[in-house]
Motif scaffolding. Structure first.
Motif, PDB file in Angstrom:
ATOM      1  N   GLN A  47      60.822  20.731 -22.908  1.00 50.29           N
ATOM      2  CA  GLN A  47      60.102  21.729 -23.719  1.00 50.29           C
ATOM      3  C   GLN A  47      58.862  22.189 -22.984  1.00 50.29           C
ATOM      4  O   GLN A  47      58.203  21.377 -22.331  1.00 50.29           O
ATOM      5  CB  GLN A  47      59.694  21.082 -25.066  1.00 50.29           C
ATOM      6  N   ASN A  49      55.187  24.093 -23.477  1.00 49.14           N
ATOM      7  CA  ASN A  49      54.185  24.440 -24.497  1.00 49.14           C
ATOM      8  C   ASN A  49      53.116  25.330 -23.876  1.00 49.14           C
ATOM      9  O   ASN A  49      52.869  25.270 -22.667  1.00 49.14           O
ATOM     10  CB  ASN A  49      53.505  23.164 -25.021  1.00 49.14           C
ATOM     11  N   ARG A  60      41.088  20.098 -27.608  1.00 49.39           N
ATOM     12  CA  ARG A  60      42.393  19.779 -28.203  1.00 49.39           C
ATOM     13  C   ARG A  60      42.747  18.353 -27.775  1.00 49.39           C
ATOM     14  O   ARG A  60      42.804  18.087 -26.569  1.00 49.39           O
ATOM     15  CB  ARG A  60      43.469  20.768 -27.727  1.00 49.39           C
ATOM     16  N   HIS A  63      45.731  13.410 -28.047  1.00 48.42           N
ATOM     17  CA  HIS A  63      47.004  13.297 -28.779  1.00 48.42           C
ATOM     18  C   HIS A  63      48.064  12.535 -27.973  1.00 48.42           C
ATOM     19  O   HIS A  63      48.051  12.531 -26.738  1.00 48.42           O
ATOM     20  CB  HIS A  63      47.563  14.695 -29.073  1.00 48.42           C
ATOM     21  N   LYS A  73      53.724  14.546 -19.725  1.00 47.45           N
ATOM     22  CA  LYS A  73      53.290  15.949 -19.703  1.00 47.45           C
ATOM     23  C   LYS A  73      52.930  16.375 -18.291  1.00 47.45           C
ATOM     24  O   LYS A  73      52.394  15.594 -17.516  1.00 47.45           O
ATOM     25  CB  LYS A  73      52.066  16.133 -20.624  1.00 47.45           C
ATOM     26  N   HIS A 120      46.360  12.347 -24.494  1.00 50.07           N
ATOM     27  CA  HIS A 120      45.988  13.514 -23.677  1.00 50.07           C
ATOM     28  C   HIS A 120      45.130  14.474 -24.488  1.00 50.07           C
ATOM     29  O   HIS A 120      45.349  14.673 -25.694  1.00 50.07           O
ATOM     30  CB  HIS A 120      47.246  14.232 -23.206  1.00 50.07           C
ATOM     31  N   GLY A 121      44.161  15.054 -23.805  1.00 47.93           N
ATOM     32  CA  GLY A 121      43.370  16.111 -24.433  1.00 47.93           C
ATOM     33  C   GLY A 121      42.653  16.907 -23.365  1.00 47.93           C
ATOM     34  O   GLY A 121      42.700  16.557 -22.182  1.00 47.93           O
ATOM     35  N   PHE A 122      42.055  18.000 -23.780  1.00 45.92           N
ATOM     36  CA  PHE A 122      41.258  18.782 -22.828  1.00 45.92           C
ATOM     37  C   PHE A 122      40.133  19.502 -23.544  1.00 45.92           C
ATOM     38  O   PHE A 122      40.162  19.667 -24.768  1.00 45.92           O
ATOM     39  CB  PHE A 122      42.126  19.764 -22.012  1.00 45.92           C
ATOM     40  N   TYR A 133      52.106  23.562 -20.508  1.00 45.76           N
ATOM     41  CA  TYR A 133      52.517  22.225 -20.070  1.00 45.76           C
ATOM     42  C   TYR A 133      53.948  21.921 -20.493  1.00 45.76           C
ATOM     43  O   TYR A 133      54.405  22.381 -21.532  1.00 45.76           O
ATOM     44  CB  TYR A 133      51.559  21.139 -20.558  1.00 45.76           C
ATOM     45  N   TYR A 139      58.973  17.945 -29.684  1.00 47.82           N
ATOM     46  CA  TYR A 139      57.923  17.766 -30.684  1.00 47.82           C
ATOM     47  C   TYR A 139      58.496  17.086 -31.924  1.00 47.82           C
ATOM     48  O   TYR A 139      59.587  17.414 -32.382  1.00 47.82           O
ATOM     49  CB  TYR A 139      57.366  19.148 -31.067  1.00 47.82           C
ATOM     50  N   GLU A 144      53.646  12.208 -34.387  1.00 47.94           N
ATOM     51  CA  GLU A 144      52.349  12.598 -33.820  1.00 47.94           C
ATOM     52  C   GLU A 144      51.280  11.575 -34.142  1.00 47.94           C
ATOM     53  O   GLU A 144      51.235  11.032 -35.263  1.00 47.94           O
ATOM     54  CB  GLU A 144      51.923  13.956 -34.423  1.00 47.94           C
ATOM     55  N   LYS A 170      42.016  18.312 -38.062  1.00 51.38           N
ATOM     56  CA  LYS A 170      42.901  17.170 -37.750  1.00 51.38           C
ATOM     57  C   LYS A 170      42.286  16.341 -36.639  1.00 51.38           C
ATOM     58  O   LYS A 170      42.201  15.112 -36.722  1.00 51.38           O
ATOM     59  CB  LYS A 170      44.280  17.689 -37.335  1.00 51.38           C
ATOM     60  N   ASP A 171      41.833  16.990 -35.579  1.00 46.25           N
ATOM     61  CA  ASP A 171      41.286  16.258 -34.433  1.00 46.25           C
ATOM     62  C   ASP A 171      39.953  15.588 -34.778  1.00 46.25           C
ATOM     63  O   ASP A 171      39.655  14.499 -34.306  1.00 46.25           O
ATOM     64  CB  ASP A 171      41.132  17.193 -33.234  1.00 46.25           C
TER      65      ASP A 171
HETATM   66  C1  T46 Z   1      52.232  20.126 -30.120  1.00 42.51           C
HETATM   67  C2  T46 Z   1      53.090  21.035 -30.967  1.00 42.51           C
HETATM   68  C3  T46 Z   1      52.593  21.648 -32.107  1.00 42.51           C
HETATM   69  N1  T46 Z   1      53.395  22.461 -32.837  1.00 42.51           N
HETATM   70  C4  T46 Z   1      52.819  23.120 -34.020  1.00 42.51           C
HETATM   71  C5  T46 Z   1      52.145  22.201 -35.010  1.00 42.51           C
HETATM   72  C6  T46 Z   1      51.035  23.058 -35.585  1.00 42.51           C
HETATM   73  O1  T46 Z   1      51.535  23.853 -36.647  1.00 42.51           O
HETATM   74  C7  T46 Z   1      50.660  23.993 -34.436  1.00 42.51           C
HETATM   75  C8  T46 Z   1      49.425  23.553 -33.686  1.00 42.51           C
HETATM   76  O2  T46 Z   1      49.608  22.183 -33.361  1.00 42.51           O
HETATM   77  P1  T46 Z   1      48.373  21.303 -32.880  1.00 42.51           P
HETATM   78  O3  T46 Z   1      47.162  21.662 -33.688  1.00 42.51           O
HETATM   79  O4  T46 Z   1      48.832  19.861 -32.890  1.00 42.51           O
HETATM   80  O5  T46 Z   1      48.183  21.838 -31.396  1.00 42.51           O
HETATM   81  P2  T46 Z   1      47.234  21.143 -30.288  1.00 42.51           P
HETATM   82  O6  T46 Z   1      45.999  20.639 -30.941  1.00 42.51           O
HETATM   83  O7  T46 Z   1      47.135  22.096 -29.173  1.00 42.51           O
HETATM   84  O8  T46 Z   1      48.109  19.887 -29.850  1.00 42.51           O
HETATM   85  C9  T46 Z   1      48.373  19.586 -28.501  1.00 42.51           C
HETATM   86  O9  T46 Z   1      47.171  19.114 -27.968  1.00 42.51           O
HETATM   87  C10 T46 Z   1      47.200  18.250 -26.852  1.00 42.51           C
HETATM   88  C11 T46 Z   1      46.494  18.942 -25.706  1.00 42.51           C
HETATM   89  C12 T46 Z   1      48.483  17.704 -26.448  1.00 42.51           C
HETATM   90  O10 T46 Z   1      48.598  17.098 -25.381  1.00 42.51           O
HETATM   91  C13 T46 Z   1      49.650  17.792 -27.320  1.00 42.51           C
HETATM   92  O11 T46 Z   1      50.730  18.315 -26.586  1.00 42.51           O
HETATM   93  C14 T46 Z   1      49.498  18.578 -28.540  1.00 42.51           C
HETATM   94  O12 T46 Z   1      49.271  17.654 -29.575  1.00 42.51           O
HETATM   95  O13 T46 Z   1      51.798  23.986 -33.551  1.00 42.51           O
HETATM   96  C15 T46 Z   1      54.712  22.701 -32.513  1.00 42.51           C
HETATM   97  O14 T46 Z   1      55.416  23.453 -33.201  1.00 42.51           O
HETATM   98  N2  T46 Z   1      55.230  22.098 -31.397  1.00 42.51           N
HETATM   99  C16 T46 Z   1      54.473  21.268 -30.608  1.00 42.51           C
HETATM  100  O15 T46 Z   1      54.977  20.748 -29.584  1.00 42.51           O
END
Ligand code: T46
Length: 189
Positions: A47, A49, A60, A63, A73, A120-122, A133, A139, A144, A170-171
């Motif tokens: 996948q 992203n 972010r 996670h 990743k 992982h985060g940034f 990535y 997912y 999660e 959430k974070d």
């Molecule tokens: C990760 C992911 C999220 N989603 C949906 C779930 C939520 O409705 C929306 C935003 O998700 P989230 O707020 O978890 O996105 P990030 O905060 O960028 O999360 C990522 O942040 C850090 C950097 C990570 O390494 C992870 O890959 C990932 O957790 O996308 C999906 O549909 N598919 C996915 O693979």
């Protein structure tokens, strides 16, 4: 051609792909399964992203997905720049709770490989930062999990403090390291 760089945690690798530059701009192969296997990265990515971040100081993470949906990743920046952080959460690892923090800039064509068993985060370092990535597991919302980005026990030197950081609710509510029970065990190679 891929140049590999070591980090303070042996399993976390940084690669730079060579760019063919001419009067039009540049071309680069950013992923080749054959070349990555040659440098020891055998993850079978399933996948891709992307996240686009409007402002500098966006956090972010941290996670990870729990087994059986743990993800390795391969992270790259398409525009802008990030401080990318990978925290070793494999119980029994000689580098448990240690992290790699690396600046990734669209201009330097670097990417970081983070194996399963890492959080992982940034933090973005520029406006309109676009991150892409690959992950080697799909997912799964039910799997999660995460760690509070600025937990003092992790001693991550983020370029933004909690007052200025832009992050999701959430974070902001993720558990601190003291309350953390990792689902990962270290397995020596
Ligand atoms: C990760 C992911 C999220 N989603 C949906 C779930 C939520 O409705 C929306 C935003 O998700 P989230 O707020 O978890 O996105 P990030 O905060 O960028 O999360 C990522 O942040 C850090 C950097 C990570 O390494 C992870 O890959 C990932 O957790 O996308 C999906 O549909 N598919 C996915 O693979």
């Amino acid at each position: 051609m891929i140049e590999i760089h070591s980090t303070s945690i042996p399993e976390v690798k940084v690669m730079t792909s060579s760019r063919a530059i001419d009067g039009r701009g540049f071309f680069a192969e950013t992923y080749s399964r054959r070349d990555f296997i040659e440098i020891g990265i055998t993850a079978d990515f399933v996948q891709d992203n992307e996240s686009w971040n409007s402002a500098a100081g966006t956090i972010r993470g941290l996670h990870f997905q729990r087994p059986d949906f743990a993800q390795a990743k391969l992270v790259r920046v398409l525009s802008g720049a990030i401080l990318d952080v990978a925290v070793d959460i494999r119980v029994g690892s000689p580098t448990y709770a240690q992290h790699v923090a690396l600046e990734l800039d669209a201009a330097d064509n670097k990417q970081i490989f983070i194996p399963r068993g890492f959080a992982h985060g940034f933090c973005t370092l520029a406006p309109a930062t676009h991150v892409t990535y690959k992950v080697d597991a799909y997912y799964s919302e039910a799997h999660e999990s995460g760690l509070l980005w600025n937990d003092p026990n992790l001693a991550i030197k983020w370029p933004v403090d909690s007052a200025a950081a832009i992050l999701s609710e959430k974070d902001a509510d993720l558990p601190g390291f003291a309350a953390f029970e990792s689902p990962f065990m270290f397995e020596a190679a």
